[in-house]
Design a protein around this motif. Structure first.
Motif, PDB file in Angstrom:
ATOM      1  N   LEU A  50      29.665  43.280  41.720  1.00 39.33           N
ATOM      2  CA  LEU A  50      30.379  42.010  42.216  1.00 39.33           C
ATOM      3  C   LEU A  50      31.612  41.759  41.767  1.00 39.33           C
ATOM      4  N   HIS A  51      32.015  42.052  40.266  1.00 41.82           N
ATOM      5  CA  HIS A  51      33.418  42.342  40.298  1.00 41.82           C
ATOM      6  C   HIS A  51      34.296  43.257  40.896  1.00 41.82           C
ATOM      7  N   PHE A  52      33.615  44.285  41.178  1.00 40.14           N
ATOM      8  CA  PHE A  52      34.469  45.149  42.219  1.00 40.14           C
ATOM      9  C   PHE A  52      34.807  44.392  43.581  1.00 40.14           C
ATOM     10  N   HIS A  53      33.883  43.697  43.980  1.00 41.74           N
ATOM     11  CA  HIS A  53      34.153  43.129  45.343  1.00 41.74           C
ATOM     12  C   HIS A  53      35.144  41.866  45.146  1.00 41.74           C
ATOM     13  N   ARG A  54      34.962  41.183  44.217  1.00 37.95           N
ATOM     14  CA  ARG A  54      35.842  40.275  43.982  1.00 37.95           C
ATOM     15  C   ARG A  54      37.118  40.554  43.730  1.00 37.95           C
ATOM     16  N   ALA A  55      37.391  41.714  43.048  1.00 41.69           N
ATOM     17  CA  ALA A  55      38.799  42.390  43.088  1.00 41.69           C
ATOM     18  C   ALA A  55      39.429  42.772  44.235  1.00 41.69           C
ATOM     19  N   LEU A  56      38.474  43.345  44.968  1.00 44.15           N
ATOM     20  CA  LEU A  56      38.847  43.898  46.226  1.00 44.15           C
ATOM     21  C   LEU A  56      39.341  42.762  47.111  1.00 44.15           C
ATOM     22  N   VAL A  57      38.718  41.739  47.109  1.00 49.48           N
ATOM     23  CA  VAL A  57      39.037  40.479  48.093  1.00 49.48           C
ATOM     24  C   VAL A  57      40.225  39.963  47.618  1.00 49.48           C
ATOM     25  N   ALA A  58      40.424  39.831  46.139  1.00 48.61           N
ATOM     26  CA  ALA A  58      41.731  39.473  45.479  1.00 48.61           C
ATOM     27  C   ALA A  58      43.075  40.156  46.233  1.00 48.61           C
ATOM     28  N   LEU A  59      42.849  41.283  46.633  1.00 51.05           N
ATOM     29  CA  LEU A  59      44.009  41.936  47.148  1.00 51.05           C
ATOM     30  C   LEU A  59      44.565  41.013  48.142  1.00 51.05           C
ATOM     31  N   ALA A  60      43.932  40.450  48.870  1.00 51.96           N
ATOM     32  CA  ALA A  60      44.458  39.572  49.911  1.00 51.96           C
ATOM     33  C   ALA A  60      45.670  38.487  49.440  1.00 51.96           C
ATOM     34  N   GLY A  61      45.502  38.170  48.053  1.00 49.18           N
ATOM     35  CA  GLY A  61      46.509  37.232  47.432  1.00 49.18           C
ATOM     36  C   GLY A  61      46.140  35.907  48.172  1.00 49.18           C
ATOM     37  N   SER A  62      45.188  35.275  48.328  1.00 51.53           N
ATOM     38  CA  SER A  62      44.807  34.205  48.944  1.00 51.53           C
ATOM     39  C   SER A  62      43.740  33.500  48.202  1.00 51.53           C
ATOM     40  N   GLU A  63      44.266  32.202  47.657  1.00 50.14           N
ATOM     41  CA  GLU A  63      43.339  31.422  46.696  1.00 50.14           C
ATOM     42  C   GLU A  63      42.266  31.249  47.748  1.00 50.14           C
ATOM     43  N   ARG A  64      42.510  30.530  48.989  1.00 47.52           N
ATOM     44  CA  ARG A  64      41.308  30.158  49.586  1.00 47.52           C
ATOM     45  C   ARG A  64      40.274  31.197  50.064  1.00 47.52           C
ATOM     46  N   THR A  65      40.681  32.528  50.291  1.00 45.95           N
ATOM     47  CA  THR A  65      39.660  33.544  50.472  1.00 45.95           C
ATOM     48  C   THR A  65      38.978  33.763  49.233  1.00 45.95           C
ATOM     49  N   ASP A  66      39.610  33.691  48.162  1.00 44.73           N
ATOM     50  CA  ASP A  66      39.117  33.963  46.674  1.00 44.73           C
ATOM     51  C   ASP A  66      38.040  32.870  46.777  1.00 44.73           C
TER      52      ASP A  66
END
Length: 233
Positions: A141-157
């Protein structure tokens, strides 16, 4: 001036909401960790006493987590940790596929900031060596959260934080965590290597297949588990 006077009177609400959000953060983490398994009834007296918060604050926290679909209120019975249905699991994976693949597809030119993704891959390998399969689940899950964080979007996070917390509710009902999570350790590395090489199209293709396989495995395991017995609530 009248509007400002009215806002000043709402200061106490801001403090209360802030406390409720912090309590919700604590409970969300405890639910994700499995301290409160699906179907568990949450006692206002016990939890409020342990955290040292008022009943109103705790109820507001429950409301926030109900909105995130982690809790549910059952009339005349209380508040319970949700038991996800197979349809819930399917919908979670539809959301994950839409968001995670879009994040990878939308990446600009390399290099990409994949340090946190690499750290999650290393975390998963270490947990597997220790035969800590719950730890492997957390690392994935940390892997996927870090992947999503590549978007640089607080809303998406924020959106995906709730989605991943909800997903943990399904994981807690699966008996064979090793069988569910271990096969994806190598696939995490493949996605990471594609991102490090700037091959975003390959990374997206790998990720889409990864999520489809993960969904099938979880639906199968979850279906078997939920069919084995009634709702413990």
């Amino acid at each position: 001036m009248a509007e400002q006077t009215g806002l000043a009177g709402d200061r106490v609400l801001l403090g209360r909401t802030s406390t409720a959000e912090r309590v919700a953060d604590v409970l969300r983490e405890r639910i994700a960790d499995g301290c409160f398994p699906p179907g568990t009834r949450l006692s206002e007296d016990a939890i409020g006493g342990a955290l040292g918060v008022s009943r109103n604050t705790l109820r507001e926290s429950f409301r926030l987590l109900t909105h995130e679909r982690l809790l549910e209120h059952r009339l005349n019975r209380g508040v319970f940790v949700r038991m996800l249905t197979i349809q819930d699991v399917e919908d979670i994976y539809r959301t994950r596929r839409l968001v995670e693949c879009a994040v990878v597809r939308g990446l600009g030119n390399p290099p990409h900031a994949v340090e946190q993704i690499a750290a999650a891959v290393a975390e998963g390998r270490a947990a597997a060596l220790a035969r800590d399969w719950k730890g492997v689940s957390t690392a994935n899950l940390h892997f996927h959260r870090a992947l999503v964080a590549l978007a640089g979007s607080e809303r998406t996070d924020e959106l995906m934080r709730s989605v991943f917390a909800e997903l943990r509710l399904a994981f807690h009902l699966v008996d064979d965590l090793r069988g569910l999570h271990e096969p994806f350790l190598a696939r995490n590395e493949h996605v990471l290597k594609a991102l490090e090489s700037g091959e975003t199209a390959t990374a997206e293709h790998l990720l889409a297949a990864y999520l489809d396989d993960s969904r099938r495995r979880l639906v199968e395991a979850y279906g078997e588990r939920t069919a084995a017995g009634p709702d413990p609530g």
